[in-house]
Design a protein around this motif. Structure first.
Motif, PDB file in Angstrom:
ATOM      1  N   LEU A  72       0.852  -1.191   0.000  1.00  0.00           N
ATOM      2  CA  LEU A  72       0.000   0.000   0.000  1.00  0.00           C
ATOM      3  C   LEU A  72       0.884   1.237   0.000  1.00  0.00           C
ATOM      4  N   SER A  73       0.405   2.286  -0.606  1.00  0.00           N
ATOM      5  CA  SER A  73       1.187   3.513  -0.717  1.00  0.00           C
ATOM      6  C   SER A  73       1.049   4.357   0.551  1.00  0.00           C
ATOM      7  N   THR A  74       1.680   5.506   0.525  1.00  0.00           N
ATOM      8  CA  THR A  74       1.585   6.445   1.639  1.00  0.00           C
ATOM      9  C   THR A  74       0.579   7.556   1.338  1.00  0.00           C
ATOM     10  N   LYS A  75      -0.187   7.391   0.298  1.00  0.00           N
ATOM     11  CA  LYS A  75      -1.190   8.383  -0.101  1.00  0.00           C
ATOM     12  C   LYS A  75      -2.518   8.093   0.593  1.00  0.00           C
ATOM     13  N   GLU A  76      -3.386   9.097   0.623  1.00  0.00           N
ATOM     14  CA  GLU A  76      -4.681   8.974   1.291  1.00  0.00           C
ATOM     15  C   GLU A  76      -5.521   7.819   0.755  1.00  0.00           C
ATOM     16  N   VAL A  77      -5.296   7.423  -0.483  1.00  0.00           N
ATOM     17  CA  VAL A  77      -6.074   6.346  -1.092  1.00  0.00           C
ATOM     18  C   VAL A  77      -5.906   5.026  -0.331  1.00  0.00           C
ATOM     19  N   VAL A  78      -4.816   4.878   0.407  1.00  0.00           N
ATOM     20  CA  VAL A  78      -4.636   3.665   1.203  1.00  0.00           C
ATOM     21  C   VAL A  78      -5.769   3.525   2.226  1.00  0.00           C
ATOM     22  N   VAL A  79      -6.208   4.632   2.784  1.00  0.00           N
ATOM     23  CA  VAL A  79      -7.304   4.591   3.751  1.00  0.00           C
ATOM     24  C   VAL A  79      -8.598   4.224   3.043  1.00  0.00           C
ATOM     25  N   ASP A  80      -8.800   4.772   1.857  1.00  0.00           N
ATOM     26  CA  ASP A  80      -9.972   4.395   1.058  1.00  0.00           C
ATOM     27  C   ASP A  80      -9.957   2.895   0.777  1.00  0.00           C
ATOM     28  N   SER A  97      -1.891  12.986   6.978  1.00  0.00           N
ATOM     29  CA  SER A  97      -2.846  12.981   5.866  1.00  0.00           C
ATOM     30  C   SER A  97      -3.706  11.716   5.878  1.00  0.00           C
ATOM     31  N   LEU A  98      -3.136  10.577   6.275  1.00  0.00           N
ATOM     32  CA  LEU A  98      -3.916   9.340   6.354  1.00  0.00           C
ATOM     33  C   LEU A  98      -4.895   9.393   7.518  1.00  0.00           C
ATOM     34  N   VAL A  99      -4.452   9.939   8.628  1.00  0.00           N
ATOM     35  CA  VAL A  99      -5.329  10.077   9.791  1.00  0.00           C
ATOM     36  C   VAL A  99      -6.493  11.000   9.453  1.00  0.00           C
ATOM     37  N   LYS A 100      -6.194  12.089   8.790  1.00  0.00           N
ATOM     38  CA  LYS A 100      -7.245  13.029   8.386  1.00  0.00           C
ATOM     39  C   LYS A 100      -8.255  12.348   7.468  1.00  0.00           C
ATOM     40  N   ARG A 101      -7.766  11.545   6.523  1.00  0.00           N
ATOM     41  CA  ARG A 101      -8.680  10.848   5.607  1.00  0.00           C
ATOM     42  C   ARG A 101      -9.555   9.849   6.361  1.00  0.00           C
ATOM     43  N   ALA A 102      -9.001   9.147   7.331  1.00  0.00           N
ATOM     44  CA  ALA A 102      -9.798   8.214   8.134  1.00  0.00           C
ATOM     45  C   ALA A 102     -10.901   8.952   8.883  1.00  0.00           C
ATOM     46  N   ILE A 103     -10.592  10.117   9.403  1.00  0.00           N
ATOM     47  CA  ILE A 103     -11.606  10.932  10.087  1.00  0.00           C
ATOM     48  C   ILE A 103     -12.721  11.281   9.106  1.00  0.00           C
ATOM     49  N   ALA A 109      -9.533   6.914  13.916  1.00  0.00           N
ATOM     50  CA  ALA A 109      -8.300   7.463  13.362  1.00  0.00           C
ATOM     51  C   ALA A 109      -7.285   7.702  14.477  1.00  0.00           C
ATOM     52  N   GLY A 110      -6.220   6.894  14.460  1.00  0.00           N
ATOM     53  CA  GLY A 110      -5.168   7.030  15.462  1.00  0.00           C
ATOM     54  C   GLY A 110      -3.891   7.566  14.859  1.00  0.00           C
ATOM     55  N   GLN A 111      -3.334   8.566  15.495  1.00  0.00           N
ATOM     56  CA  GLN A 111      -2.060   9.151  15.072  1.00  0.00           C
ATOM     57  C   GLN A 111      -0.958   8.516  15.911  1.00  0.00           C
TER      58      GLN A 111
END
Length: 191
Positions: A72-80, A97-103, A109-111
């Motif tokens: 998986l990448s480090t881009k927000e799409v990983v959360v999607d 950015s991933l935490v924000k996308r999960a929210i 969403a855990g940081q």
């Protein structure tokens, strides 16, 4: 304090020791514990849905460490991807950015943050002023003095993780003000 944050704090209160699994054998043991929360610290793009499903089949709340899933990448799409292709309840990531996308997706969403020096501590303080994850995992979790300082920065649920090796470490973390402790040490999951 928001509804989800209250639910997470209540969950950590009833399950203060979080099973963190790093392999299939860890999942086998985690499903036998009373702890309803499991942090998934391994897997690949091909296996993560099955790992999560095994946990969900046993009524566990599965929170996937998005940074540790191979492929998986480090881009927000990983959360999607995790949201659409697994039954994971949430993610943990070191990437804001991933935490924000999960929210945004309504996931837990855990940081995760590594406090290795005073600059990292200051960066964490600034991050908490800008973004409010559902919880923050502080690594390493064996620094009670630093955990106390972070507690003064925020009222969000805090999890101490990393290098937790015995009951003494767990007690010190709770005395410092954290809400839960995550550990891969299976012998500590039942405390």
């Amino acid at each position: 304090m928001g509804r989800k944050e209250t639910e997470i704090r209540d969950l950590f209160e009833t399950s203060p020791i979080i099973a963190a699994v790093k392999d299939d054998m860890g999942v086998d043991h985690a499903v036998e514990t009373e702890s309803p929360v499991v942090f998934v610290l391994y897997g690949t793009i091909c296996t993560i849905a099955d790992i999560v499903q095994r946990l969900k089949d046993h009524g566990k709340i599965a929170i996937v460490h998005a940074d540790l899933i191979v492929g998986l990448s480090t881009k927000e799409v990983v959360v999607d991807f995790i949201h659409q292709n697994t039954k994971a309840d949430g993610i943990i990531s070191t990437k804001a950015s991933l935490v924000k996308r999960a929210i945004e997706l309504g996931m837990i969403a855990g940081q995760r943050t590594f406090l290795i020096d005073s600059m990292a501590l200051e960066t964490t303080k600034k991050q908490l002023a800008v973004m409010r994850p559902d919880f923050m995992e502080i690594m390493p979790g064996v620094m009670p003095g630093i955990l106390k300082i972070v507690r003064t920065y925020t009222d969000i649920p805090l999890v101490a993780g990393g290098l937790i090796s015995d009951k003494k470490d767990i007690i010190a973390a709770f005395d410092a003000g954290v809400d839960a402790v995550s550990t891969t040490r299976e012998e500590l999951w039942g405390l």
